[in-house]
Write a protein that holds these residues in place. Sequence first.
Motif, PDB file in Angstrom:
ATOM      1  N   VAL A  54       0.937  -1.019  -0.101  1.00 21.80           N
ATOM      2  CA  VAL A  54      -0.024   0.055  -0.040  1.00 21.80           C
ATOM      3  C   VAL A  54       0.642   1.355   0.060  1.00 21.80           C
ATOM      4  CG1 VAL A  54      -1.772   1.237   1.350  1.00 21.80           C
ATOM      5  CG2 VAL A  54      -1.821  -1.351   1.255  1.00 21.80           C
ATOM      6  N   GLY A  55       0.694   1.924  -0.812  1.00 23.47           N
ATOM      7  CA  GLY A  55       1.588   3.400  -1.238  1.00 23.47           C
ATOM      8  C   GLY A  55       0.773   4.301   0.002  1.00 23.47           C
ATOM      9  N   GLU A  56       1.686   5.366   0.253  1.00 21.70           N
ATOM     10  CA  GLU A  56       1.198   6.422   1.218  1.00 21.70           C
ATOM     11  C   GLU A  56       0.845   7.543   0.034  1.00 21.70           C
ATOM     12  OE1 GLU A  56       0.723   9.856   3.105  1.00 21.70           O
ATOM     13  OE2 GLU A  56       2.569   9.696   1.902  1.00 21.70           O
ATOM     14  N   PRO A  57      -0.323   8.305   0.239  1.00 24.95           N
ATOM     15  CA  PRO A  57      -0.945   9.248  -1.009  1.00 24.95           C
ATOM     16  C   PRO A  57      -0.112  10.163  -1.251  1.00 24.95           C
ATOM     17  CG  PRO A  57      -2.548   8.642   0.658  1.00 24.95           C
ATOM     18  CD  PRO A  57      -1.173   8.116   1.409  1.00 24.95           C
ATOM     19  N   HIS A  58       0.981  10.647  -0.336  1.00 22.84           N
ATOM     20  CA  HIS A  58       1.766  11.748  -0.769  1.00 22.84           C
ATOM     21  C   HIS A  58       3.299  11.178  -1.127  1.00 22.84           C
ATOM     22  CE1 HIS A  58      -1.031  14.844   0.476  1.00 22.84           C
ATOM     23  NE2 HIS A  58      -1.352  13.818   1.639  1.00 22.84           N
ATOM     24  N   GLY A  59       3.482   9.853  -1.122  1.00 23.09           N
ATOM     25  CA  GLY A  59       4.626   9.338  -1.667  1.00 23.09           C
ATOM     26  C   GLY A  59       5.832   9.239  -0.423  1.00 23.09           C
ATOM     27  N   THR A  60       5.478   9.366   0.532  1.00 25.98           N
ATOM     28  CA  THR A  60       6.526   9.365   1.755  1.00 25.98           C
ATOM     29  C   THR A  60       6.770   7.948   2.092  1.00 25.98           C
ATOM     30  OG1 THR A  60       4.835   9.570   3.408  1.00 25.98           O
ATOM     31  CG2 THR A  60       5.844  11.579   2.415  1.00 25.98           C
ATOM     32  N   GLY A  61       6.342   6.864   1.503  1.00 26.86           N
ATOM     33  CA  GLY A  61       6.651   5.379   2.054  1.00 26.86           C
ATOM     34  C   GLY A  61       5.612   4.617   1.624  1.00 26.86           C
ATOM     35  N   ARG A  62       5.799   3.268   2.151  1.00 27.48           N
ATOM     36  CA  ARG A  62       4.869   2.109   1.777  1.00 27.48           C
ATOM     37  C   ARG A  62       4.505   1.180   2.979  1.00 27.48           C
ATOM     38  NH1 ARG A  62       9.168   0.203  -0.943  1.00 27.48           N
ATOM     39  NH2 ARG A  62       8.526   1.364  -2.881  1.00 27.48           N
ATOM     40  N   MET A  63       3.568   0.678   2.891  1.00 31.24           N
ATOM     41  CA  MET A  63       3.240  -0.337   3.970  1.00 31.24           C
ATOM     42  C   MET A  63       3.053  -1.860   3.390  1.00 31.24           C
ATOM     43  SD  MET A  63       0.692  -0.452   7.572  1.00 31.24           S
ATOM     44  CE  MET A  63       1.759   0.830   8.229  1.00 31.24           C
TER      45      MET A  63
END
Length: 438
Positions: A54-63
């Motif tokens: 799952v990508g973070e909406p603002h592009g700061t990481g992922r889970m």
Amino acid sequence: MAEALDRHEQRRRVELAGVSARLRELGIEPAFGALTPYYDFYGRVPGNLTGLVVGEPHGTGRMQVTVVAARRIVPPGEGGLSADGHVWTRDVDIAHDLSGGDDVVFEVTLLEGVIDEPEAPESVWAPRQLLADDEAVVDAVRLWHGYRDMLRATPPKPAAERRRSLRARVAAARRAAAGAPRVRRAADEAALEPQQRAALAAHLADLDESRLAFNFPRDRSGRYVKSAVVALTGYGTVLSRRGPWLTVRADGDTLVVGVEGLIGANQDHRWDRLPWLWSAAHADTPVAARWQLPDAGSARPVVSLLDRHAPAEAFARCGVELDEELTALLAGYPVTYGLAQHTETWVKRLYEQLQLCAPWRLAAAYEVHQEERRSVRRPTGEPIALFGLKGLNQQSKPMVGLDAPDGTARLSMIWSASNVRLSRELWQCPADLEAELC
């Protein structure tokens, strides 16, 4: 030789199907595929692991979410750090091979700042947790996915009148102290060589007590800052080593001049490059050299923006760049999920300190730092810390750093365990200029 494909991929798809469907119901779109390799206290995971991303909406990481086999190896409540806080005791044995009779649980991993590029490291350190059911996984992903807005801090409201009133109060206190300076000279020559003693005598003869009283750091009430140490000039010192300095400290409403051993590079207030702040021999230093401006009026538009808590506009007006993390903090947003609990503290600190800044001076201040580095044959081009953001009790701390890689001043959030600072009097609004702006 290429690593074998995940032979448990199909089972992982089945085990994660419920999580995937629930996330989509919430408007969060996961993708099943290969995971970025990672490691933590439990060790390193295989490079062929699959699961949900799952990508973070603002592009700061992922889970990343996958399933693992888990078996408790010590009684509940006895795992983790040992009583002395130094030895890690594994409470759960985990394996990514799902064969056998062990319990299957979800492994949720947070990766922040990971870049999908060929030159990126093969694996990264990432915190991971084990969760027993679908809904716990969904809650963890949901909280992280929207954390920037959910955990956003409120930037301070504009308070221009209050700031101008404070500036006037401090300026009045400075003028009163300069009109009747109370200075006690207690310089001990014992630690100095004969040649250094001669230099000390010359400096004391030129000491302008009125200037010293006017420029000494003050708190919001206008009183001398109790904890401030001002290093006026050194005697045979190297900035990164301890040596004798002519110093000034406050004792109530009296300034005490002495000689003490300091590391010059670590001082918040070091005036050896700004002798007009304390020496009568430099009383005729022109405004342009002291302020990096032709007159007080040139500073007023920028200072007015800072008074209104509009630092981004003030810095842009002076051609100073801000990195993404500081820009996010100025808008109240966390810089990362793992550090989100510090956002309010950092936002408050950032606005408080940047309001004191003179952004038009930053390029010149950085060049002074570079000259000092070159003079002792130290590497140049790295950021220099201005102030800390506070909130973390660890060796490496978050700070606001200044650099100018292409001649343009740039502020960025840096992490440093060093005590080296750029003197505040190089980058803050000069005391006499602030008095002119009242």
